[in-house]
Design an enzyme around this catalytic site. Structure first.
Site, PDB file in Angstrom:
ATOM      1  CB  SER A 147     -23.504  -3.870  -1.514  1.00 25.35           C
ATOM      2  OG  SER A 147     -24.484  -4.204  -0.576  1.00 25.35           O
ATOM      3  CG  ASP A 191     -31.252   9.288  -5.769  1.00 29.72           C
ATOM      4  OD1 ASP A 191     -30.718   9.266  -6.899  1.00 29.72           O
ATOM      5  OD2 ASP A 191     -31.906   8.337  -5.301  1.00 29.72           O
ATOM      6  CE  LYS A 235     -24.568  -8.127  -2.765  1.00 26.06           C
ATOM      7  NZ  LYS A 235     -25.280  -7.494  -1.641  1.00 26.06           N
TER       8      LYS A 235
END
Length: 549
Positions: A291, A302, A316
């Site tokens: 999460s 990224d 998740k």
């Protein structure tokens, strides 16, 4: 059809039938109709069922079954569980700052929180709690005794404990205070110039704690930073956003959420000035990182802002909010999926498209998409965060787990500390061969029998051989294997010495130096930290992994 099946079917219909209706009036009619069906069904079952039924238990079964059909994170929290739910989400509760554990039929103090009443008031790790406020713990369940320890801030509480070396029980008096569980239980230097931050939760102030740690480590001369998210199950999304902001400039997209309701379609950007956008960063993850942990790791990946080291994360990609219900209960409900800056949703299980039997499968590889990081590296969605540097997971042997779970590791550590009053240096402490042999001798009269995975497999094979009429033919080989396993078990404490010794050293160090001691004692065994440290020292390799020109 049994009453349980009727309840499950009714709840499932009530939850899902509205999806097939287009107009709001049709939808509301179906909701009202199914609620009425459930109410009348419940009354009939309650009145006519052959045995007495517990209405609370029956309805709870129905609610849990209905929500389980959605996903594991949408949960009903009844009034008597709300306080524990708040503790998990806020990291705060009223108590004295002591952590206890059941070992056999004993309730033992296994950790004290630095600076709180339990430590100040003289409680010690290893104390066995026998009474709380003159109530004998042997007459209470684990849950009941845990509730007695907690309570309203400012109220008194007394503990009567058995202490190693004391002739009679010791009574200690405390006053409950607000206990705040740290999101960052430890930060410090690993090596001369690499800072290490362990982040275990994302409750309020997580970003503040990481900021304090990062600034402090830079002041101590840190030229690189390791952020350890292993085993971190997540928490507040906004804290994840603010933590990435420490390493990214203002105005960068961190995460997007998309749900059925337009109000849940949100973009979260960094809003503050960062602490450092240049310091090399390594993020440690494993299959227990979920999460909010994956938001931090995925976002830094990224933007090519840090190298991810470890195992693939949990996967998740769902967002939950809590809603108040009647009678002081609450609902935790999944409202959206989240997406990293490249557009990845890392959710690994597809709860939207269940199989016919109700089971859930992973997102198939054919549906996974590729994305490009800021520097053009390829990353994927639909399966957690893939590390840039993969490390092997070291699963403790069953024997080691049994020794820990039955309390033998803890009890030997308590006796060691009782006999050695001089504290050890956790970073350099190691049990000598003679001291480990003392542990082996100490274990000789202890019952720690267990069945290994190999023994389970052998048992299953033997059963199949019996069914297939091959047992008589194979018996000599099966007996030979069984005898070999039994022979190895005689030397198992030596065979698995390294991992048992590691746990003993961590436990002993934590008795002397609390949580900090146990963490530092484990550094020398931690291959992930070693690889991350080596990588941060190797600038060309670090830049190559991140495709930095």
């Amino acid at each position: 059809m049994t009453k349980k099946k009727i309840l499950l079917l009714t709840f499932f219909i009530g939850a899902c039938v509205a999806l097939s209706f287009t107009s709001p009036s049709e939808r509301y009619f179906e909701i009202a109709k199914n609620l009425d069906i459930f109410a009348t069904l419940f009354k009939e079952v309650n009145a006519l069922y052959v045995d007495e039924v517990n209405p609370n238990k029956l309805v709870r079964t129905g609610i849990d079954a209905m929500l389980t059909s959605l996903d594991p994170y949408t949960n009903y929290i009844p009034e008597d569980e709300v306080e524990d739910f708040r503790t998990i989400n806020t990291g705060q509760y009223g108590g004295i700052g002591a952590i206890t554990r059941e070992i056999g039929n004993r309730t033992v103090v296994t950790m004290l929180m630095q600076g709180y009443g339990a430590q100040r008031g003289g409680l010690r790790i290893g104390d066995e709690v026998v009474k709380i406020d003159d109530i004998d713990l042997s007459k209470l369940s684990r849950e009941e005794s845990g509730q007695l320890m907690k309570g309203q801030v400012g109220t008194p509480v007394s503990l009567t404990v058995k202490r190693l070396g004391a002739e009679k029980p010791v009574r200690l008096e405390f006053k409950r205070e607000k206990i705040k569980l740290n999101n960052v239980p430890y930060f410090g230097m690993v090596g001369k110039d690499i800072g290490y931050i362990q982040l275990t939760d994302f409750t309020p102030d997580a970003a503040k704690e990481v900021r304090i740690a990062l600034v402090s480590l830079k002041e101590q001369g840190a030229k690189g930073a390791i952020l350890d998210l292993r085993g971190n199950p997540g928490g507040l999304l906004i804290e994840a956003v603010n933590i990435t902001n420490l390493f990214l400039p203002k105005g960068k997209l961190v995460v997007s959420t998309k749900g059925k309701i337009p109000e849940n379609n949100l973009n979260y950007e960094t809003l503050n000035a960062p602490v450092d956008t240049e310091i090399p960063v390594s993020v440690l993850i494993n299959r227990g990182s979920a999460s909010a942990s994956e938001i931090v790791a995925g976002t830094l990946q990224d933007y090519d802002r840090g190298v991810i080291v470890g195992e693939k994360s949990y996967g998740k990609g769902l967002v939950q909010v809590s809603r108040p219900l009647s009678y002081n209960s609450q609902l935790k409900v999944t409202t959206a999926k989240y997406y990293t800056p490249t557009g990845r949703c890392i959710q690994v299980l597809d709860y939207t498209h269940r199989r016919e039997d109700g089971s859930v499968g992973s997102i198939p590889d054919s549906l996974k998409r590729t994305f490009k990081t800021a520097n053009g590296r390829v990353v994927y969605d639909g399966g957690g965060i893939d590390p840039d540097v993969k490390t092997e997971a070291h699963e403790a042997h069953v024997l080691t787990q049994v020794l820990f779970e039955k309390g033998f590791i803890f009890d030997f550590a308590a006796q060691y500390v009782f006999k050695h009053s001089e504290p050890v240096d956790p970073k350099t402490f190691t049990l000598s061969s003679d001291e480990y042999q003392q542990f082996v001798v100490w274990m000789k009269d202890k019952n720690y029998s267990y069945k290994s995975y190999l023994e389970y497999q052998l048992q299953q094979f033997t059963e199949e051989a019996n069914k297939e009429k091959y047992y008589t033919e194979l018996k000599p080989q099966l007996d030979q294997i069984q005898n070999r396993i039994a022979e190895n078990k005689k030397n198992e404490l030596s065979l698995y010495k390294d991992e048992i010794k590691m746990l003993l050293e961590e436990e002993i160090a934590s008795h002397y130096h609390l949580e900090k001691g146990g963490i530092e004692a484990g550094f020398k065994y931690d291959d992930d930290i070693r690889q991350a440290t080596d990588l941060l020292h190797n600038t060309p390799q670090y830049k190559k992994l991140l495709n930095i020109q």
